[in-house]
Design a protein around this motif. Structure first.
Motif, PDB file in Angstrom:
ATOM      1  N   TYR A 171       0.869  -1.175   0.000  1.00  0.00           N
ATOM      2  CA  TYR A 171       0.000   0.000   0.000  1.00  0.00           C
ATOM      3  C   TYR A 171       0.901   1.218   0.000  1.00  0.00           C
ATOM      4  O   TYR A 171       1.709   1.404   0.905  1.00  0.00           O
ATOM      5  N   VAL A 220       3.269   0.572   3.050  1.00  0.00           N
ATOM      6  CA  VAL A 220       2.968  -0.501   4.000  1.00  0.00           C
ATOM      7  C   VAL A 220       2.896  -1.823   3.250  1.00  0.00           C
ATOM      8  O   VAL A 220       2.254  -1.921   2.205  1.00  0.00           O
ATOM      9  N   GLY A 259       1.349  -5.139   2.845  1.00  0.00           N
ATOM     10  CA  GLY A 259       0.126  -5.851   3.251  1.00  0.00           C
ATOM     11  C   GLY A 259       0.302  -7.354   3.142  1.00  0.00           C
ATOM     12  O   GLY A 259      -0.100  -8.106   4.014  1.00  0.00           O
ATOM     13  N   SER A 289      -4.680  -8.685  14.270  1.00  0.00           N
ATOM     14  CA  SER A 289      -5.108  -7.512  13.525  1.00  0.00           C
ATOM     15  C   SER A 289      -3.923  -6.918  12.761  1.00  0.00           C
ATOM     16  O   SER A 289      -2.839  -6.764  13.320  1.00  0.00           O
ATOM     17  N   SER A 335      -2.504  -8.380  10.158  1.00  0.00           N
ATOM     18  CA  SER A 335      -1.615  -9.429   9.640  1.00  0.00           C
ATOM     19  C   SER A 335      -1.784  -9.664   8.141  1.00  0.00           C
ATOM     20  O   SER A 335      -1.015 -10.416   7.542  1.00  0.00           O
ATOM     21  N   LYS A 373      -5.053 -10.339   6.517  1.00  0.00           N
ATOM     22  CA  LYS A 373      -6.203 -11.182   6.164  1.00  0.00           C
ATOM     23  C   LYS A 373      -7.124 -10.491   5.161  1.00  0.00           C
ATOM     24  O   LYS A 373      -7.508 -11.078   4.140  1.00  0.00           O
ATOM     25  N   SER A 374      -7.496  -9.248   5.455  1.00  0.00           N
ATOM     26  CA  SER A 374      -8.394  -8.543   4.525  1.00  0.00           C
ATOM     27  C   SER A 374      -7.691  -8.210   3.221  1.00  0.00           C
ATOM     28  O   SER A 374      -8.316  -8.239   2.151  1.00  0.00           O
ATOM     29  N   THR A 375      -6.413  -7.914   3.316  1.00  0.00           N
ATOM     30  CA  THR A 375      -5.630  -7.670   2.101  1.00  0.00           C
ATOM     31  C   THR A 375      -5.718  -8.887   1.184  1.00  0.00           C
ATOM     32  O   THR A 375      -5.985  -8.765  -0.018  1.00  0.00           O
ATOM     33  N   GLU A 405     -14.614 -11.933   8.114  1.00  0.00           N
ATOM     34  CA  GLU A 405     -15.211 -11.802   9.452  1.00  0.00           C
ATOM     35  C   GLU A 405     -16.742 -11.706   9.401  1.00  0.00           C
ATOM     36  O   GLU A 405     -17.331 -10.771   9.942  1.00  0.00           O
ATOM     37  N   HIS A 410     -11.420 -14.253  13.786  1.00  0.00           N
ATOM     38  CA  HIS A 410     -10.512 -14.149  14.936  1.00  0.00           C
ATOM     39  C   HIS A 410     -10.815 -15.242  15.949  1.00  0.00           C
ATOM     40  O   HIS A 410     -10.071 -15.416  16.904  1.00  0.00           O
TER      41      HIS A 410
HETATM   42  N1  LIG Z   1      -5.859   0.860   2.171  1.00  0.00           N
HETATM   43  C1  LIG Z   1      -4.747   0.742   2.900  1.00  0.00           C
HETATM   44  N2  LIG Z   1      -3.795   1.701   2.888  1.00  0.00           N
HETATM   45  C2  LIG Z   1      -2.656   1.561   3.608  1.00  0.00           C
HETATM   46  N3  LIG Z   1      -2.385   0.504   4.385  1.00  0.00           N
HETATM   47  C3  LIG Z   1      -3.305  -0.466   4.458  1.00  0.00           C
HETATM   48  C4  LIG Z   1      -4.533  -0.406   3.725  1.00  0.00           C
HETATM   49  N4  LIG Z   1      -5.252  -1.534   3.982  1.00  0.00           N
HETATM   50  C5  LIG Z   1      -4.509  -2.254   4.837  1.00  0.00           C
HETATM   51  N5  LIG Z   1      -3.338  -1.627   5.125  1.00  0.00           N
HETATM   52  C6  LIG Z   1      -2.253  -2.137   5.991  1.00  0.00           C
HETATM   53  O1  LIG Z   1      -1.903  -3.443   5.569  1.00  0.00           O
HETATM   54  C7  LIG Z   1      -1.655  -4.284   6.684  1.00  0.00           C
HETATM   55  C8  LIG Z   1      -2.635  -5.476   6.634  1.00  0.00           C
HETATM   56  O2  LIG Z   1      -3.953  -4.989   6.844  1.00  0.00           O
HETATM   57  P1  LIG Z   1      -5.261  -5.902   6.741  1.00  0.00           P
HETATM   58  O3  LIG Z   1      -6.428  -4.987   6.679  1.00  0.00           O
HETATM   59  O4  LIG Z   1      -5.069  -6.858   5.646  1.00  0.00           O
HETATM   60  O5  LIG Z   1      -5.208  -6.664   8.149  1.00  0.00           O
HETATM   61  P2  LIG Z   1      -6.227  -7.692   8.794  1.00  0.00           P
HETATM   62  O6  LIG Z   1      -5.456  -8.924   9.078  1.00  0.00           O
HETATM   63  O7  LIG Z   1      -7.441  -7.803   7.963  1.00  0.00           O
HETATM   64  O8  LIG Z   1      -6.583  -6.985  10.185  1.00  0.00           O
HETATM   65  P3  LIG Z   1      -7.966  -6.968  11.030  1.00  0.00           P
HETATM   66  O9  LIG Z   1      -7.996  -8.252  11.793  1.00  0.00           O
HETATM   67  O10 LIG Z   1      -7.782  -5.774  11.949  1.00  0.00           O
HETATM   68  O11 LIG Z   1      -9.098  -6.791  10.087  1.00  0.00           O
HETATM   69  C9  LIG Z   1      -1.821  -3.407   7.915  1.00  0.00           C
HETATM   70  O12 LIG Z   1      -0.559  -2.941   8.295  1.00  0.00           O
HETATM   71  C10 LIG Z   1      -2.681  -2.273   7.419  1.00  0.00           C
HETATM   72  O13 LIG Z   1      -2.462  -1.098   8.145  1.00  0.00           O
END
Ligand SMILES: Nc1ncnc2c1ncn2[C@@H]1O[C@H](COP(=O)(O)OP(=O)(O)OP(=O)(O)O)[C@@H](O)[C@H]1O
Ligand SMILES: [Mg+2]
Length: 244
Positions: free
Chosen positions: A14, A21, A23, A43, A45, A47-49, A170, A202
């Motif tokens: 990102y 960052v 992802g 959180s 890690s 997952k959503s990415t 989720e 989670h």
């Molecule tokens: N649109 C974005 N712009 C910048 N950084 C992002 C963006 N989306 C995610 N990140 C960063 O990428 C990394 C992974 O984020 P992600 O949303 O995939 O985590 P996650 O495992 O889904 O967390 P959670 O359990 O909180 O939902 C994190 O460091 C987050 O801050």
């Protein structure tokens, strides 16, 4: 070709201008057709990415993504939205329903994009909402339903075009434990019928329904294991039998 999903050396960066960052960090992953998979991890890690890339809602920065044998990383945005409409049903934590519209119309939306005829759309929407136990609520709007009921509408919508791949980020995150069980029973039923289902959670007891649990940390897979003893669900796939 047995893999519905294959990722090779996938990277997502990102770039927010001031900050870059990571992802996803060089991720390799294969998921076979018909698997039922949980994605876990703290959180941030990744997952959503991962899910957004799998769901063709976002693109990888580097690496290959084959969905059903097709290299989606090479597609333009029009091709991507077609793939999304045909092959993927996406379920979000916050349901993402359209508020001033009946739930029946909400379920029709993906079929409008797929150019199905009105009569066919309506029949399919009613069939799906019946399946998720909402036959009596067809003309209600989302704000007249509970969280668990809204999520069942979102699942019906995800199934509208009969996609082979169901992705849920989720899906039980905003639900109490009883509604969460109903949602997982629905996913288990879809898996039993042959769909590939990938669920981010989670919670151990939610992941326990699935057959394979993959854990992320800092954008990388740190564990990938078979769940030998998945939580058993009732055999009836018709939730309407069990949910009012
Ligand atoms: N649109 C974005 N712009 C910048 N950084 C992002 C963006 N989306 C995610 N990140 C960063 O990428 C990394 C992974 O984020 P992600 O949303 O995939 O985590 P996650 O495992 O889904 O967390 P959670 O359990 O909180 O939902 C994190 O460091 C987050 O801050
Ligand atoms: Mg997330």
């Amino acid at each position: 070709m047995d893999d519905i999903i294959r990722l090779e050396n996938l990277v997502k960066i990102y770039d927010t201008g001031a900050l870059r960052v990571l992802g996803l960090d060089r991720t390799d992953l294969s998921i076979k057709r018909g698997e039922f998979v949980a994605i876990m991890g703290h959180s941030g890690s990744g997952k959503s990415t991962l899910m957004n890339i799998l769901g063709c809602l976002d693109r990888p920065t580097l690496g290959k993504y084959y969905l059903d044998g097709e290299a989606v990383d090479e597609m333009d945005s029009r091709e991507l939205s077609q793939v999304r409409n045909r092959k993927i049903g996406f379920v979000f934590q916050s349901f993402n329903l359209i508020s001033r519209m009946s739930i029946e119309k909400n379920v029709e939306i993906p079929m409008i994009y797929a150019r199905k005829k009105p009569g066919e759309r309506r029949q399919r929407a009613i069939e799906l909402l019946t399946r998720v136990g909402l036959r009596e609520r067809l003309w209600h709007q989302p704000n007249e339903l509970s969280g668990g009921q809204r999520q069942r509408v979102a699942i019906a919508r995800a199934l509208a075009n009969d996609p082979p791949l169901i992705l849920a980020d989720e899906p039980t995150g905003n639900l109490d434990s009883k509604a969460s069980v109903e949602i997982m029973e629905l996913f288990a039923g879809l898996h039993r019928e042959g769909a590939t289902v990938v669920v981010v959670t989670h919670e151990e007891n939610i992941a326990a329904y699935t057959h394979r649990i993959i854990t992320f940390s800092d954008g990388r897979i740190i564990s990938d294991r078979i769940n030998e003893n998945p939580t058993s669900v009732s055999e009836s796939s018709d939730l309407a039998d069990r949910i009012s």
